[in-house]
Design a protein around this motif. Structure first.
Motif, PDB file in Angstrom:
ATOM      1  N   TRP A  89       0.840  -1.199   0.000  1.00  0.00           N
ATOM      2  CA  TRP A  89       0.000   0.000   0.000  1.00  0.00           C
ATOM      3  C   TRP A  89       0.875   1.248   0.000  1.00  0.00           C
ATOM      4  O   TRP A  89       1.882   1.313   0.701  1.00  0.00           O
ATOM      5  N   ILE A  90       0.460   2.231  -0.784  1.00  0.00           N
ATOM      6  CA  ILE A  90       1.153   3.514  -0.865  1.00  0.00           C
ATOM      7  C   ILE A  90       0.237   4.560  -0.235  1.00  0.00           C
ATOM      8  O   ILE A  90      -0.899   4.735  -0.667  1.00  0.00           O
ATOM      9  N   VAL A  91       0.717   5.237   0.800  1.00  0.00           N
ATOM     10  CA  VAL A  91      -0.066   6.267   1.490  1.00  0.00           C
ATOM     11  C   VAL A  91       0.526   7.627   1.156  1.00  0.00           C
ATOM     12  O   VAL A  91       1.721   7.855   1.350  1.00  0.00           O
ATOM     13  N   GLN A  92      -0.320   8.525   0.634  1.00  0.00           N
ATOM     14  CA  GLN A  92       0.103   9.872   0.273  1.00  0.00           C
ATOM     15  C   GLN A  92      -0.924  10.876   0.772  1.00  0.00           C
ATOM     16  O   GLN A  92      -2.068  10.535   1.014  1.00  0.00           O
ATOM     17  N   ASP A  93      -0.510  12.124   0.889  1.00  0.00           N
ATOM     18  CA  ASP A  93      -1.403  13.209   1.289  1.00  0.00           C
ATOM     19  C   ASP A  93      -1.669  14.075   0.074  1.00  0.00           C
ATOM     20  O   ASP A  93      -0.750  14.677  -0.480  1.00  0.00           O
ATOM     21  N   PHE A  94      -2.926  14.133  -0.353  1.00  0.00           N
ATOM     22  CA  PHE A  94      -3.302  14.947  -1.503  1.00  0.00           C
ATOM     23  C   PHE A  94      -4.089  16.183  -1.083  1.00  0.00           C
ATOM     24  O   PHE A  94      -4.958  16.652  -1.788  1.00  0.00           O
ATOM     25  N   ARG A  95      -3.786  16.718   0.107  1.00  0.00           N
ATOM     26  CA  ARG A  95      -4.404  17.932   0.666  1.00  0.00           C
ATOM     27  C   ARG A  95      -5.896  17.775   0.955  1.00  0.00           C
ATOM     28  O   ARG A  95      -6.520  18.680   1.440  1.00  0.00           O
ATOM     29  N   ILE A  96      -6.480  16.633   0.618  1.00  0.00           N
ATOM     30  CA  ILE A  96      -7.866  16.370   0.978  1.00  0.00           C
ATOM     31  C   ILE A  96      -7.921  15.292   2.052  1.00  0.00           C
ATOM     32  O   ILE A  96      -8.980  14.880   2.480  1.00  0.00           O
ATOM     33  N   GLY A  97      -6.747  14.814   2.433  1.00  0.00           N
ATOM     34  CA  GLY A  97      -6.633  13.750   3.415  1.00  0.00           C
ATOM     35  C   GLY A  97      -5.699  12.685   2.892  1.00  0.00           C
ATOM     36  O   GLY A  97      -5.227  12.744   1.756  1.00  0.00           O
ATOM     37  N   LEU A  98      -5.422  11.720   3.720  1.00  0.00           N
ATOM     38  CA  LEU A  98      -4.526  10.637   3.323  1.00  0.00           C
ATOM     39  C   LEU A  98      -5.230   9.719   2.331  1.00  0.00           C
ATOM     40  O   LEU A  98      -6.400   9.384   2.499  1.00  0.00           O
ATOM     41  N   THR A  99      -4.510   9.320   1.307  1.00  0.00           N
ATOM     42  CA  THR A  99      -5.051   8.447   0.280  1.00  0.00           C
ATOM     43  C   THR A  99      -4.183   7.203   0.199  1.00  0.00           C
ATOM     44  O   THR A  99      -2.961   7.299   0.198  1.00  0.00           O
ATOM     45  N   MET A 100      -4.834   6.043   0.133  1.00  0.00           N
ATOM     46  CA  MET A 100      -4.108   4.779  -0.005  1.00  0.00           C
ATOM     47  C   MET A 100      -4.373   4.196  -1.381  1.00  0.00           C
ATOM     48  O   MET A 100      -5.504   4.191  -1.858  1.00  0.00           O
ATOM     49  N   LYS A 101      -3.300   3.712  -2.010  1.00  0.00           N
ATOM     50  CA  LYS A 101      -3.396   3.090  -3.319  1.00  0.00           C
ATOM     51  C   LYS A 101      -2.532   1.834  -3.272  1.00  0.00           C
ATOM     52  O   LYS A 101      -1.464   1.849  -2.663  1.00  0.00           O
ATOM     53  N   HIS A 102      -2.975   0.772  -3.904  1.00  0.00           N
ATOM     54  CA  HIS A 102      -2.185  -0.458  -3.908  1.00  0.00           C
ATOM     55  C   HIS A 102      -1.175  -0.423  -5.045  1.00  0.00           C
ATOM     56  O   HIS A 102      -1.450   0.103  -6.117  1.00  0.00           O
ATOM     57  N   SER A 103       0.000  -0.962  -4.803  1.00  0.00           N
ATOM     58  CA  SER A 103       1.096  -0.915  -5.781  1.00  0.00           C
ATOM     59  C   SER A 103       0.752  -1.634  -7.077  1.00  0.00           C
ATOM     60  O   SER A 103       1.345  -1.356  -8.113  1.00  0.00           O
ATOM     61  N   THR A 104      -0.196  -2.548  -7.056  1.00  0.00           N
ATOM     62  CA  THR A 104      -0.554  -3.286  -8.269  1.00  0.00           C
ATOM     63  C   THR A 104      -1.588  -2.552  -9.104  1.00  0.00           C
ATOM     64  O   THR A 104      -1.902  -2.989 -10.212  1.00  0.00           O
ATOM     65  N   TRP A 105      -2.143  -1.453  -8.599  1.00  0.00           N
ATOM     66  CA  TRP A 105      -3.119  -0.672  -9.366  1.00  0.00           C
ATOM     67  C   TRP A 105      -2.405   0.262 -10.320  1.00  0.00           C
ATOM     68  O   TRP A 105      -1.358   0.800  -9.994  1.00  0.00           O
TER      69      TRP A 105
END
Length: 106
Positions: A89-105
């Motif tokens: 899982w990749i967790v980033q902050d896009f100024r709207i809150g923390l967003t999680m995305k899976h590395s296989t997506w």
């Protein structure tokens, strides 16, 4: 408990995926104290567990990465892997809150 080779290979994979450098070893290295992987734009912390991550852990870890990244004027990224599962899982902050995305997506 996770093995040494398991988390090292996870950090190597993250470094490859982000075009960065794995900061290996301990010692008196300033970069080592701030992250596991870095590149010109991002500071990346990797966490590997043999159990599920709790939302509280994720937020606390990300806040720690964000503070260190801000000091170096880089984007903070937190990568989480559960042992035995494909990808991470990749967790980033896009100024709207923390967003999680899976590395296989894509």
């Amino acid at each position: 408990m996770t093995s040494l080779s398991c988390w090292k290979s996870f950090e190597r994979q993250v470094a490859k995926d982000f075009g960065g450098t794995r900061v290996g070893g301990m010692g008196d290295n300033a970069v080592r104290k701030s992250c596991d992987v870095y590149n010109d734009k991002q500071l990346i912390e990797c966490k590997l567990r043999d159990r599920k991550f709790t939302p509280g852990e994720i937020v606390l870890w990300f806040l720690g990465v964000a503070l260190r990244a801000e000091a170096e004027n880089k984007e903070p990224i937190l990568c989480l892997k559960e042992k035995g599962r494909e990808g991470y899982w990749i967790v980033q902050d896009f100024r709207i809150g923390l967003t999680m995305k899976h590395s296989t997506w894509n």
